[in-house]
Write a protein that holds these residues in place. Structure first.
Motif, PDB file in Angstrom:
ATOM      1  N   VAL A 186     -14.948  -3.581  -3.335  1.00 47.78           N
ATOM      2  CA  VAL A 186     -14.438  -2.409  -4.049  1.00 47.78           C
ATOM      3  C   VAL A 186     -13.114  -2.734  -4.739  1.00 47.78           C
ATOM      4  O   VAL A 186     -12.898  -2.398  -5.918  1.00 47.78           O
ATOM      5  CB  VAL A 186     -14.256  -1.221  -3.087  1.00 47.78           C
ATOM      6  N   MET A 187     -12.224  -3.416  -4.031  1.00 46.80           N
ATOM      7  CA  MET A 187     -10.885  -3.680  -4.558  1.00 46.80           C
ATOM      8  C   MET A 187     -10.915  -4.594  -5.772  1.00 46.80           C
ATOM      9  O   MET A 187     -10.195  -4.365  -6.753  1.00 46.80           O
ATOM     10  CB  MET A 187     -10.016  -4.299  -3.461  1.00 46.80           C
ATOM     11  N   THR A 188     -11.729  -5.642  -5.730  1.00 41.36           N
ATOM     12  CA  THR A 188     -11.801  -6.563  -6.866  1.00 41.36           C
ATOM     13  C   THR A 188     -12.425  -5.891  -8.080  1.00 41.36           C
ATOM     14  O   THR A 188     -11.999  -6.122  -9.219  1.00 41.36           O
ATOM     15  CB  THR A 188     -12.607  -7.826  -6.502  1.00 41.36           C
ATOM     16  N   TYR A 189     -13.431  -5.048  -7.835  1.00 49.18           N
ATOM     17  CA  TYR A 189     -14.065  -4.341  -8.944  1.00 49.18           C
ATOM     18  C   TYR A 189     -13.063  -3.402  -9.620  1.00 49.18           C
ATOM     19  O   TYR A 189     -12.972  -3.346 -10.847  1.00 49.18           O
ATOM     20  CB  TYR A 189     -15.271  -3.549  -8.435  1.00 49.18           C
ATOM     21  N   ALA A 190     -12.297  -2.687  -8.807  1.00 51.21           N
ATOM     22  CA  ALA A 190     -11.300  -1.756  -9.356  1.00 51.21           C
ATOM     23  C   ALA A 190     -10.182  -2.498 -10.075  1.00 51.21           C
ATOM     24  O   ALA A 190      -9.732  -2.088 -11.154  1.00 51.21           O
ATOM     25  CB  ALA A 190     -10.723  -0.888  -8.237  1.00 51.21           C
ATOM     26  N   ALA A 191      -9.727  -3.612  -9.501  1.00 49.27           N
ATOM     27  CA  ALA A 191      -8.631  -4.378 -10.106  1.00 49.27           C
ATOM     28  C   ALA A 191      -9.048  -5.033 -11.416  1.00 49.27           C
ATOM     29  O   ALA A 191      -8.192  -5.320 -12.267  1.00 49.27           O
ATOM     30  CB  ALA A 191      -8.142  -5.441  -9.129  1.00 49.27           C
ATOM     31  N   GLY A 192     -10.332  -5.269 -11.593  1.00 49.09           N
ATOM     32  CA  GLY A 192     -10.810  -5.928 -12.796  1.00 49.09           C
ATOM     33  C   GLY A 192     -11.129  -4.984 -13.934  1.00 49.09           C
ATOM     34  O   GLY A 192     -11.554  -5.435 -15.015  1.00 49.09           O
ATOM     35  N   ARG A 193     -10.964  -3.681 -13.723  1.00 49.42           N
ATOM     36  CA  ARG A 193     -11.239  -2.691 -14.763  1.00 49.42           C
ATOM     37  C   ARG A 193      -9.971  -1.918 -15.105  1.00 49.42           C
ATOM     38  O   ARG A 193      -9.293  -1.393 -14.204  1.00 49.42           O
ATOM     39  CB  ARG A 193     -12.332  -1.728 -14.309  1.00 49.42           C
ATOM     40  N   VAL A 194      -9.676  -1.826 -16.390  1.00 49.15           N
ATOM     41  CA  VAL A 194      -8.459  -1.144 -16.821  1.00 49.15           C
ATOM     42  C   VAL A 194      -8.479   0.323 -16.419  1.00 49.15           C
ATOM     43  O   VAL A 194      -7.487   0.854 -15.891  1.00 49.15           O
ATOM     44  CB  VAL A 194      -8.298  -1.263 -18.353  1.00 49.15           C
ATOM     45  N   ASP A 195      -9.608   0.989 -16.647  1.00 52.68           N
ATOM     46  CA  ASP A 195      -9.683   2.422 -16.354  1.00 52.68           C
ATOM     47  C   ASP A 195      -9.545   2.720 -14.874  1.00 52.68           C
ATOM     48  O   ASP A 195      -8.799   3.621 -14.464  1.00 52.68           O
ATOM     49  CB  ASP A 195     -10.987   3.013 -16.908  1.00 52.68           C
ATOM     50  N   PHE A 196     -10.236   1.966 -14.030  1.00 51.88           N
ATOM     51  CA  PHE A 196     -10.173   2.195 -12.582  1.00 51.88           C
ATOM     52  C   PHE A 196      -8.782   1.875 -12.040  1.00 51.88           C
ATOM     53  O   PHE A 196      -8.248   2.611 -11.203  1.00 51.88           O
ATOM     54  CB  PHE A 196     -11.219   1.344 -11.862  1.00 51.88           C
ATOM     55  N   SER A 197      -8.214   0.768 -12.489  1.00 53.89           N
ATOM     56  CA  SER A 197      -6.899   0.363 -11.968  1.00 53.89           C
ATOM     57  C   SER A 197      -5.820   1.367 -12.373  1.00 53.89           C
ATOM     58  O   SER A 197      -4.915   1.659 -11.585  1.00 53.89           O
ATOM     59  CB  SER A 197      -6.538  -1.039 -12.463  1.00 53.89           C
ATOM     60  N   GLN A 198      -5.916   1.907 -13.594  1.00 50.73           N
ATOM     61  CA  GLN A 198      -4.945   2.910 -14.014  1.00 50.73           C
ATOM     62  C   GLN A 198      -5.099   4.194 -13.214  1.00 50.73           C
ATOM     63  O   GLN A 198      -4.112   4.808 -12.792  1.00 50.73           O
ATOM     64  CB  GLN A 198      -5.109   3.194 -15.507  1.00 50.73           C
ATOM     65  N   TYR A 199      -6.335   4.616 -12.992  1.00 48.25           N
ATOM     66  CA  TYR A 199      -6.578   5.854 -12.250  1.00 48.25           C
ATOM     67  C   TYR A 199      -6.116   5.728 -10.797  1.00 48.25           C
ATOM     68  O   TYR A 199      -5.511   6.648 -10.237  1.00 48.25           O
ATOM     69  CB  TYR A 199      -8.064   6.195 -12.302  1.00 48.25           C
ATOM     70  N   LEU A 200      -6.393   4.565 -10.186  1.00 46.45           N
ATOM     71  CA  LEU A 200      -6.038   4.352  -8.782  1.00 46.45           C
ATOM     72  C   LEU A 200      -4.622   3.830  -8.614  1.00 46.45           C
ATOM     73  O   LEU A 200      -4.154   3.659  -7.483  1.00 46.45           O
ATOM     74  CB  LEU A 200      -7.031   3.370  -8.139  1.00 46.45           C
TER      75      LEU A 200
ATOM     76  N   GLY B 174      -8.760   3.845   2.117  1.00 49.20           N
ATOM     77  CA  GLY B 174      -7.993   5.069   1.960  1.00 49.20           C
ATOM     78  C   GLY B 174      -6.675   4.863   1.230  1.00 49.20           C
ATOM     79  O   GLY B 174      -6.142   5.802   0.620  1.00 49.20           O
ATOM     80  N   THR B 175      -6.146   3.635   1.257  1.00 47.64           N
ATOM     81  CA  THR B 175      -4.886   3.371   0.571  1.00 47.64           C
ATOM     82  C   THR B 175      -5.033   3.501  -0.943  1.00 47.64           C
ATOM     83  O   THR B 175      -4.042   3.673  -1.658  1.00 47.64           O
ATOM     84  CB  THR B 175      -4.363   1.959   0.886  1.00 47.64           C
ATOM     85  N   LEU B 176      -6.267   3.429  -1.444  1.00 49.76           N
ATOM     86  CA  LEU B 176      -6.499   3.556  -2.880  1.00 49.76           C
ATOM     87  C   LEU B 176      -6.184   4.959  -3.391  1.00 49.76           C
ATOM     88  O   LEU B 176      -5.848   5.141  -4.564  1.00 49.76           O
ATOM     89  CB  LEU B 176      -7.947   3.209  -3.222  1.00 49.76           C
ATOM     90  N   LYS B 177      -6.289   5.940  -2.531  1.00 50.07           N
ATOM     91  CA  LYS B 177      -6.077   7.330  -2.944  1.00 50.07           C
ATOM     92  C   LYS B 177      -4.710   7.856  -2.508  1.00 50.07           C
ATOM     93  O   LYS B 177      -4.379   9.003  -2.782  1.00 50.07           O
ATOM     94  CB  LYS B 177      -7.172   8.227  -2.373  1.00 50.07           C
ATOM     95  N   ILE B 178      -3.941   7.051  -1.830  1.00 54.56           N
ATOM     96  CA  ILE B 178      -2.622   7.502  -1.378  1.00 54.56           C
ATOM     97  C   ILE B 178      -1.581   6.562  -1.980  1.00 54.56           C
ATOM     98  O   ILE B 178      -1.325   5.469  -1.468  1.00 54.56           O
ATOM     99  CB  ILE B 178      -2.521   7.496   0.155  1.00 54.56           C
ATOM    100  N   ARG B 179      -1.020   6.943  -3.088  1.00 50.65           N
ATOM    101  CA  ARG B 179      -0.044   6.115  -3.769  1.00 50.65           C
ATOM    102  C   ARG B 179       1.223   6.930  -4.048  1.00 50.65           C
ATOM    103  O   ARG B 179       1.111   8.061  -4.549  1.00 50.65           O
ATOM    104  CB  ARG B 179      -0.615   5.604  -5.097  1.00 50.65           C
TER     105      ARG B 179
ATOM    106  N   PRO C 102       0.828  -1.216   0.000  1.00 53.20           N
ATOM    107  CA  PRO C 102       0.000   0.000   0.000  1.00 53.20           C
ATOM    108  C   PRO C 102       0.861   1.265   0.000  1.00 53.20           C
ATOM    109  O   PRO C 102       2.026   1.242   0.424  1.00 53.20           O
ATOM    110  CB  PRO C 102      -0.802  -0.121   1.302  1.00 53.20           C
ATOM    111  N   PHE C 103       0.274   2.361  -0.483  1.00 53.64           N
ATOM    112  CA  PHE C 103       0.883   3.689  -0.489  1.00 53.64           C
ATOM    113  C   PHE C 103       2.044   3.831  -1.475  1.00 53.64           C
ATOM    114  O   PHE C 103       2.733   4.832  -1.481  1.00 53.64           O
ATOM    115  CB  PHE C 103       1.368   4.091   0.916  1.00 53.64           C
ATOM    116  N   TYR C 104       2.270   2.801  -2.312  1.00 54.69           N
ATOM    117  CA  TYR C 104       3.371   2.867  -3.275  1.00 54.69           C
ATOM    118  C   TYR C 104       2.853   2.385  -4.616  1.00 54.69           C
ATOM    119  O   TYR C 104       2.225   1.327  -4.696  1.00 54.69           O
ATOM    120  CB  TYR C 104       4.536   1.998  -2.794  1.00 54.69           C
ATOM    121  N   LYS C 105       3.105   3.135  -5.694  1.00 51.81           N
ATOM    122  CA  LYS C 105       2.455   2.865  -6.976  1.00 51.81           C
ATOM    123  C   LYS C 105       3.265   1.964  -7.913  1.00 51.81           C
ATOM    124  O   LYS C 105       2.870   1.766  -9.056  1.00 51.81           O
ATOM    125  CB  LYS C 105       2.128   4.183  -7.680  1.00 51.81           C
ATOM    126  N   HIS C 106       4.384   1.424  -7.449  1.00 54.59           N
ATOM    127  CA  HIS C 106       5.181   0.511  -8.263  1.00 54.59           C
ATOM    128  C   HIS C 106       5.442  -0.765  -7.458  1.00 54.59           C
ATOM    129  O   HIS C 106       5.433  -0.742  -6.220  1.00 54.59           O
ATOM    130  CB  HIS C 106       6.517   1.153  -8.658  1.00 54.59           C
TER     131      HIS C 106
END
Length: 384
Positions: free
Chosen positions: A232-246, A379-384, A178-182
């Motif tokens: 929420v996490m599985t839905y976001a991980a399964g969508r290209v647009d959401f996963s890229q944004y988050l 909250g970790t979804l918005k802090i990367r 969490p909190f890291y985008k790579h």
């Protein structure tokens, strides 16, 4: 099953007079629709089958006619007394409802199949433990060593299988926090650490939920709250647009895990109807090991095991309290000749019972803690 049937009917009706009539079946393509339908189906199935299932357990005398470890230690419940005579193995109903609902509403990909396989194996292990306790009428069932062996073998198989498939290899070889985008680790080092994380996440969560299952409604309520995070996490991980944004890992097919998690939430709420104080049925190890395993493997399959560590903070506290208590007791007995305790009793919920909290107070306050941990995890979804 319903998804495939709907698409077959739409294809068959294409270009015919029935095409417009069957156009509503396009709803089945939408993950949100199938997720809501899965939650509703699981909830209704649980409420419908619950009374019959409890009666069936009573007729078979699948009940706890012995004092559990907490009651043996002097903790008393409010009226109507101890927990003897309450049917157990209610987890069978939950695993059945989750499996049926998922098969009805989800697309059957590798991720869904692995999760259901893990749930069934762990439910079988829990069933053996519950059955041993019932036949012996003691709080001792299958040995801890045997349970851990089965859990580790199953978890290692899942890790190896994910590594073997090229499409899922990155789920093991890349380590995300969490909190890291790579990815924190990749390649050979990532694979070694990744396998270890997969195994520990599945085994650890399964046992942590099991340890939490000591008060009416506690484990199932907390499991349902944590499941909302992974909805929420599985839905976001399964969508290209959401996963890229988050800035989280995109996992093809992970959206279907949303349907499974929704089924878990529906089944959990339905079971809570009968498991809240005073409980009419217990899930037993049959349910707690399986539900914990589902949370663990879902977190692994979307590369968010450390988010599970945050969302499942209550489970972590329960497990850590047991480890600290056991380790400190052994250490002080070896050093001073007499074992000493950190807590009045472990797991942690029994410590607060010993301090005079009512069972319902402990459960409600742990729910509040669980919600706070869930919010922090999201909250970790918005802090990367």
């Amino acid at each position: 099953m319903l998804y495939y049937l709907s698409q077959f009917l739409l294809l068959a009706a294409e270009g015919t007079a029935a095409e417009e009539t069957l156009s509503f079946l396009r709803l089945f393509k939408y993950l949100t629709f199938r997720g809501i339908a899965a939650a509703a189906t699981a909830l209704l199935l649980s409420l419908w089958l619950g009374p019959w299932f409890i009666g069936w357990l009573k007729r078979l005398k699948i009940s706890q006619h012995y004092l559990d470890k907490a009651e043996e230690s002097g903790i008393e419940r409010m009226k109507p007394g101890d927990k003897r005579g309450v049917p157990t193995m209610g987890g069978l109903l939950m695993v059945l409802v989750i499996s049926i609902t998922t098969l009805l509403w989800a697309q059957w990909n590798t991720l869904v199949q692995l999760t259901l396989l893990a749930a069934i194996i762990l439910a079988g292990l829990g069933f053996m433990d519950d059955y041993a306790k019932i036949t012996r009428q003691t709080s001792d069932g299958v040995t801890a060593r045997t349970k851990l062996l089965v859990q580790f073998l199953m978890a290692f198989f899942i890790a190896a299988y994910l590594w073997y498939l090229p499409a899922t290899r990155h789920l093991v070889s890349e380590v995300w926090v969490p909190f890291y985008k790579h990815p924190l680790l990749t390649g050979a080092a990532g694979a070694v650490v990744g396998v270890l994380i997969v195994v520990l996440a599945i085994v650890g969560t399964s046992n942590a939920v099991n340890l939490t299952d000591g008060l009416d409604g506690l484990a199932i309520g907390c499991t349902t709250i944590v499941a909302f995070v992974f909805l929420v996490m599985t839905y976001a991980a399964g969508r290209v647009d959401f996963s890229q944004y988050l800035q989280i890992t995109y996992v093809p097919g992970a959206g279907e895990l949303t349907v499974l998690v929704a089924a878990l939430i529906g089944a959990g709420l339905g079971f809570l109807w009968f498991n809240c104080y005073p409980a009419q049925v217990f899930m037993g190890d049959t349910g707690s090991l399986a539900l914990g395993g589902i949370l663990g493997i879902v977190a692994v399959l979307i590369q968010q095991p450390f988010v599970l560590l945050i969302a499942g903070g209550v489970f972590v506290l329960e497990a850590v309290s047991v480890m600290l208590q056991t380790s400190y007791f052994k250490y002080t007995r070896r050093r001073y000749g007499e074992g000493r305790r950190i807590f009045l009793m472990a797991p942690l919920h029994h410590h607060f019972q010993k301090k005079g909290w009512l069972e319902t107070q402990v459960v409600t306050r742990f729910y509040i803690l669980c919600v706070l941990f869930a919010v922090l995890a999201l909250g970790t979804l918005k802090i990367r």
